[in-house]
Enzyme design. Structure first.
Site, mmCIF file in Angstrom:
data_model
loop_
_atom_site.group_PDB
_atom_site.id
_atom_site.type_symbol
_atom_site.label_atom_id
_atom_site.label_comp_id
_atom_site.label_asym_id
_atom_site.label_seq_id
_atom_site.Cartn_x
_atom_site.Cartn_y
_atom_site.Cartn_z
ATOM 1 N N GLY A 15 0.826 -1.212 0.000
ATOM 2 C CA GLY A 15 0.000 0.000 0.000
ATOM 3 C C GLY A 15 0.858 1.260 0.000
ATOM 4 C CE LYS A 192 1.172 -12.858 -7.242
ATOM 5 N NZ LYS A 192 1.016 -12.020 -6.111
HETATM 6 N N1 LIG Z 1 4.795 -6.859 -0.339
HETATM 7 C C1 LIG Z 1 4.686 -7.385 -1.544
HETATM 8 O O1 LIG Z 1 5.628 -7.294 -2.351
HETATM 9 C C2 LIG Z 1 3.428 -8.066 -1.961
HETATM 10 C C3 LIG Z 1 2.349 -8.162 -1.117
HETATM 11 N N2 LIG Z 1 1.190 -8.747 -1.568
HETATM 12 C C4 LIG Z 1 0.027 -8.851 -0.684
HETATM 13 O O2 LIG Z 1 -0.353 -7.543 -0.275
HETATM 14 C C5 LIG Z 1 -0.985 -7.582 1.020
HETATM 15 C C6 LIG Z 1 -0.283 -6.575 1.928
HETATM 16 O O3 LIG Z 1 1.038 -7.052 2.148
HETATM 17 P P1 LIG Z 1 2.262 -6.129 2.587
HETATM 18 O O4 LIG Z 1 2.072 -4.748 2.118
HETATM 19 O O5 LIG Z 1 3.488 -6.850 2.185
HETATM 20 O O6 LIG Z 1 2.112 -6.169 4.177
HETATM 21 P P2 LIG Z 1 2.661 -5.113 5.252
HETATM 22 O O7 LIG Z 1 2.597 -5.796 6.573
HETATM 23 O O8 LIG Z 1 3.945 -4.534 4.804
HETATM 24 O O9 LIG Z 1 1.555 -3.968 5.194
HETATM 25 C C7 LIG Z 1 0.318 -4.020 5.823
HETATM 26 C C8 LIG Z 1 0.131 -2.713 6.550
HETATM 27 O O10 LIG Z 1 -1.184 -2.679 7.111
HETATM 28 C C9 LIG Z 1 -1.080 -1.950 8.317
HETATM 29 N N3 LIG Z 1 -2.213 -2.190 9.204
HETATM 30 C C10 LIG Z 1 -2.514 -3.317 9.904
HETATM 31 N N4 LIG Z 1 -3.633 -3.133 10.633
HETATM 32 C C11 LIG Z 1 -4.034 -1.859 10.401
HETATM 33 C C12 LIG Z 1 -5.098 -1.074 10.889
HETATM 34 N N5 LIG Z 1 -5.975 -1.556 11.757
HETATM 35 N N6 LIG Z 1 -5.210 0.207 10.449
HETATM 36 C C13 LIG Z 1 -4.293 0.702 9.586
HETATM 37 N N7 LIG Z 1 -3.260 0.008 9.100
HETATM 38 C C14 LIG Z 1 -3.122 -1.263 9.506
HETATM 39 C C15 LIG Z 1 0.206 -2.433 8.932
HETATM 40 O O11 LIG Z 1 0.619 -1.488 9.890
HETATM 41 P P3 LIG Z 1 1.468 -1.914 11.203
HETATM 42 O O12 LIG Z 1 2.822 -2.292 10.672
HETATM 43 O O13 LIG Z 1 1.425 -0.694 12.025
HETATM 44 O O14 LIG Z 1 0.744 -3.107 11.790
HETATM 45 C C16 LIG Z 1 1.119 -2.517 7.715
HETATM 46 O O15 LIG Z 1 1.856 -1.347 7.519
HETATM 47 C C17 LIG Z 1 -0.874 -9.043 1.465
HETATM 48 O O16 LIG Z 1 -2.050 -9.736 1.176
HETATM 49 C C18 LIG Z 1 0.285 -9.582 0.616
HETATM 50 O O17 LIG Z 1 0.234 -10.990 0.440
HETATM 51 C C19 LIG Z 1 1.061 -9.220 -2.849
HETATM 52 C C20 LIG Z 1 2.115 -9.173 -3.709
HETATM 53 C C21 LIG Z 1 3.402 -8.633 -3.334
HETATM 54 C C1 LIG Z 2 5.474 -13.586 -7.219
HETATM 55 C C2 LIG Z 2 5.904 -12.375 -6.417
HETATM 56 C C3 LIG Z 2 7.053 -12.679 -5.535
HETATM 57 C C4 LIG Z 2 6.464 -11.314 -7.381
HETATM 58 O O1 LIG Z 2 6.105 -11.447 -8.651
HETATM 59 C C5 LIG Z 2 4.698 -11.862 -5.703
HETATM 60 O O2 LIG Z 2 3.938 -11.159 -6.308
HETATM 61 C C6 LIG Z 2 4.299 -12.277 -4.334
HETATM 62 O O3 LIG Z 2 5.123 -12.372 -3.406
HETATM 63 O O4 LIG Z 2 3.099 -12.488 -4.128
#
Ligand SMILES: NC(=O)C1=CN([C@@H]2O[C@H](COP(=O)(O)OP(=O)(O)OC[C@H]3O[C@@H](n4cnc5c(N)ncnc54)[C@H](OP(=O)(O)O)[C@@H]3O)[C@@H](O)[C@H]2O)C=CC1
Ligand SMILES: CC(C)(CO)C(=O)C(=O)O
Length: 319
Positions: A15, A192
């Site tokens: 995000g 995916k």
């Molecule tokens: N990172 C990547 O490269 C990828 C991620 N995804 C998917 O994206 C999704 C997010 O993953 P990712 O960004 O890595 O996770 P992160 O943990 O980095 O991010 C999630 C964020 O949500 C925040 N959060 C949790 N609870 C609350 C709340 N109540 N109010 C506001 N904010 C909140 C957390 O804050 P805090 O730290 O303060 O708890 C944290 O910063 C997952 O489903 C993941 O599988 C998919 C592909 C790639």
């Molecule tokens: C497959 C990968 C690592 C990047 O393409 C990804 O999107 C994930 O961690 O969900």
């Protein structure tokens, strides 16, 4: 510049990255945070990226949805382990006729959102991104970034390519994010999962990075067998993916820089694992129509054990 107002629910690795790119390109973005609220409201966001680093010294940061404006597009970017919070977080920040864009991994999130908000439009996005949050408001974008977008309809029936998808694609592309639009969101989600189920799961169970899983004949075989079971899961829901797609995913991973999956990072950091969304939900969907996926079932039970033990460990550390 986009006229649409965006909310980012969960300003973490994903995000924070996409939200910062949208704001940098001129979109009006509103970021919901939890622990990082103080730092980000003070200092903004820093994105270190292989495409070039940038900072946003000032962002619209919130710790409470009651203070946020209603938005045209609300991006769900929490870990799926926090989805029980969505009924509290979403309703007040989505405009009537607004869109919720679910950018999480796994299966079933659109159905959960449709139960909370039956009237809003829901779009799912599959993010091919390698990004980590390395500090408060500090995002490290390692690689990739493409998003595949598909619109949700009840029962995952195909909606075709809608104007709403095209509008979002326009804003993301203006921010330098590559977008592909698909007519069939469910097929996109299963595709995916061909990557996420074997690599996320095995990286935790076997304590291995992607390159290690691919270099060893035994684990490479396991990866491939799990991929074929994901295909069987997709078929159980009326979707097929060609065998050539499995080969493409194997080749893609061999070419990837050695990668510690997000589930492995969560495990190492003693955070809850996204087992239910990524492994449990697909498994149950297949079981509901009488299809057993034995290797995925085995992986699911192993992950549940490790996740449970990690959480008990975390309680001991915290107390
Ligand atoms: N990172 C990547 O490269 C990828 C991620 N995804 C998917 O994206 C999704 C997010 O993953 P990712 O960004 O890595 O996770 P992160 O943990 O980095 O991010 C999630 C964020 O949500 C925040 N959060 C949790 N609870 C609350 C709340 N109540 N109010 C506001 N904010 C909140 C957390 O804050 P805090 O730290 O303060 O708890 C944290 O910063 C997952 O489903 C993941 O599988 C998919 C592909 C790639
Ligand atoms: C497959 C990968 C690592 C990047 O393409 C990804 O999107 C994930 O961690 O969900």
């Amino acid at each position: 510049m986009s006229e649409r107002k965006y909310a980012i629910v969960g300003t973490g690795a994903l995000g924070g990255y996409y939200g910062a790119k949208l704001q940098k390109a001129g979109s009006d973005v509103h970021f919901l945070l939890k622990r990082d609220y103080g730092k980000v409201s003070q200092d903004g966001l820093l994105v270190e990226s292989k495409d070039g680093n940038f900072t946003l010294p000032q962002v619209n940061a919130y710790s409470d949805v009651a203070k946020m404006p209603k938005c045209d597009v609300v991006i769900v970017a929490l870990k799926t382990t926090q989805n029980h919070l969505l009924p509290k977080l979403l309703p007040s920040i989505v405009k009537n006729d607004g869109i919720v864009l679910a950018l999480q991994n796994g299966l079933g999130v659109e159905e959960e959102i449709a139960e909370i908000l039956p009237k809003v439009h829901i779009i799912g996005g599959l993010c091919f991104l390698c990004s980590n949050k390395v500090g408060a408001g500090h995002i490290h974008h390692l690689d990739y970034g493409q998003i595949i977008l598909g619109e949700y309809a009840h029962g995952y029936s195909s909606m075709g390519i809608t104007d709403r998808m095209q509008q979002i694609a326009h804003d993301f592309q203006a921010a330098g994010i590559s977008i592909e639009l698909v007519e069939d969101l469910l097929l996109g989600r299963w595709k995916k999962l061909v990557w996420n189920i074997p690599y996320n799961g095995l990286s935790v169970v076997l304590n291995a990075r992607t390159d290690e899983l691919m270099a060893d004949t035994y684990t490479r075989t396991l990866v491939e067998q799990l991929m074929y079971e994901v295909k069987a899961g997709a078929i159980s829901m009326g979707r097929n993916l060609p065998d050539s797609f499995i080969q493409t995913m194997l080749d893609y991973t061999v070419k990837m820089k050695p990668y510690r999956t997000s589930m492995k990072i969560d495990y190492d950091e003693c955070r809850p694992l996204e087992v239910e969304a990524i492994v449990g939900n697909p498994l149950r969907k297949a079981q509901e129509v009488g299809v057993n996926l034995p290797q995925i079932n085995c992986l699911y039970h192993q992950l549940k054990f490790l996740d449970g033990r990690n959480r008990i460990g975390q309680l001991t550390v915290d107390s």
